[in-house]
Design an enzyme around this catalytic site. Structure first.
Site, PDB file in Angstrom:
ATOM      1  CG  ASP A  54      -1.851  -1.135   1.300  1.00 10.54           C
ATOM      2  OD1 ASP A  54      -2.167  -1.686   0.228  1.00 10.54           O
ATOM      3  OD2 ASP A  54      -2.283  -1.492   2.419  1.00 10.54           O
TER       4      ASP A  54
HETATM    5  N1  URA Z   1      -1.147  -5.911   4.051  1.00 12.24           N
HETATM    6  C1  URA Z   1      -1.652  -4.654   4.025  1.00 12.24           C
HETATM    7  O1  URA Z   1      -2.690  -4.392   4.620  1.00 12.24           O
HETATM    8  N2  URA Z   1      -0.990  -3.715   3.330  1.00 12.24           N
HETATM    9  C2  URA Z   1       0.178  -3.940   2.684  1.00 12.24           C
HETATM   10  O2  URA Z   1       0.743  -3.016   2.078  1.00 12.24           O
HETATM   11  C3  URA Z   1       0.702  -5.245   2.715  1.00 12.24           C
HETATM   12  C4  URA Z   1       0.020  -6.213   3.405  1.00 12.24           C
END
Ligand code: URA
Length: 236
Positions: free
Chosen positions: A107
């Site tokens: 993310d």
């Molecule tokens: N899980 C999440 O919620 N976000 C990420 O970026 C990676 C794994």
């Protein structure tokens, strides 16, 4: 593997542009091979352990690209981004030109270890659910994490739109509000959704390990490096 190819081909394969452009750069005397200027595009070069420079910048020859990056927050993993710059802007242009892709996505607010490659088979293997390469996240939560939350994460939590409960492979308490969570899958927002499912909230998320490969402590956020053979052996 010893591979002998023309200097023009070396540059072209390493992402420095069309053959025509590579010939011009070489003819201009802007390329050194193992520290010596070479202005002949047709010179045959042994690519094994080859070091070359283009316009004063040093490069190692890599037949295929395998990289790791310590992703900073506020960067997106897609190529065409909407709100933030792309992680590809943190790589040198020739490497982007070679068509490297990140393996899985983090993310925009997640930091840490991300792999990139232009080897389709490797990308497939590393991202295939069949191989289930474990990934470890350092998760700082808004509220302290108690034993019952840890055991729920280990026993499986039900996420919306998932047919079955999802369990962490491991969950280690690091401080009252910080855990190391190991997951085998990489579902959309998986860590955040799992933490929400135990009535807590992720404040920061940092991926610290993929397979047996740790995020190196000397790789600052926003920086990348080639994967060594030993790094690769920790992945496959
Ligand atoms: N899980 C999440 O919620 N976000 C990420 O970026 C990676 C794994």
């Amino acid at each position: 593997m010893h591979k002998i190819i023309s200097l023009e081909k070396v540059l072209q394969k390493q992402g420095f542009g069309s053959r025509k452009l590579c010939r011009i750069i070489i003819n201009n005397g802007e390329v050194t091979v193992n520290d010596v200027v070479c202005d002949n595009p047709d010179e045959m070069i042994d690519t094994n352990h080859l070091r070359f420079s283009v316009r004063g910048e040093n490069w190692e020859y890599h037949e295929t690209s395998y990289l790791m990056m310590n992703k900073p927050a506020n960067y997106e993993c897609s190529r065409k981004t909407i709100h933030h710059p792309t992680i590809y802007s943190l790589l040198p242009y020739p490497i982007v030109q070679r068509g490297v892709q990140c393996i899985g996505r983090l993310d925009e607010d997640t930091t840490g270890l991300i792999l990139l490659s232009d080897d389709g088979q490797f990308i497939h293997k590393m991202s295939s659910p069949k191989h289930n390469v474990p990934k470890v996240y350092e998760v700082v939560c808004k509220h302290d994490i108690d034993h019952s939350q840890i055991s729920k994460l280990l026993n499986g939590v039900q996420l919306m739109d998932e047919p079955l409960p999802i369990a962490a492979l491991a969950c280690e308490s690091i401080s009252p509000n910080t855990i190391h969570l190991t997951l085998s899958e990489g579902k959309y927002h998986q860590v955040k959704r799992m933490i929400a499912a135990v009535s807590n909230r992720v404040v920061s998320l940092n991926r610290i390990k993929i397979g047996d490969l740790d995020l190196p402590i000397d790789l600052p956020q926003g920086k990348w490096r080639w994967l060594s053979d030993s790094d690769l052996s920790k992945l496959i």
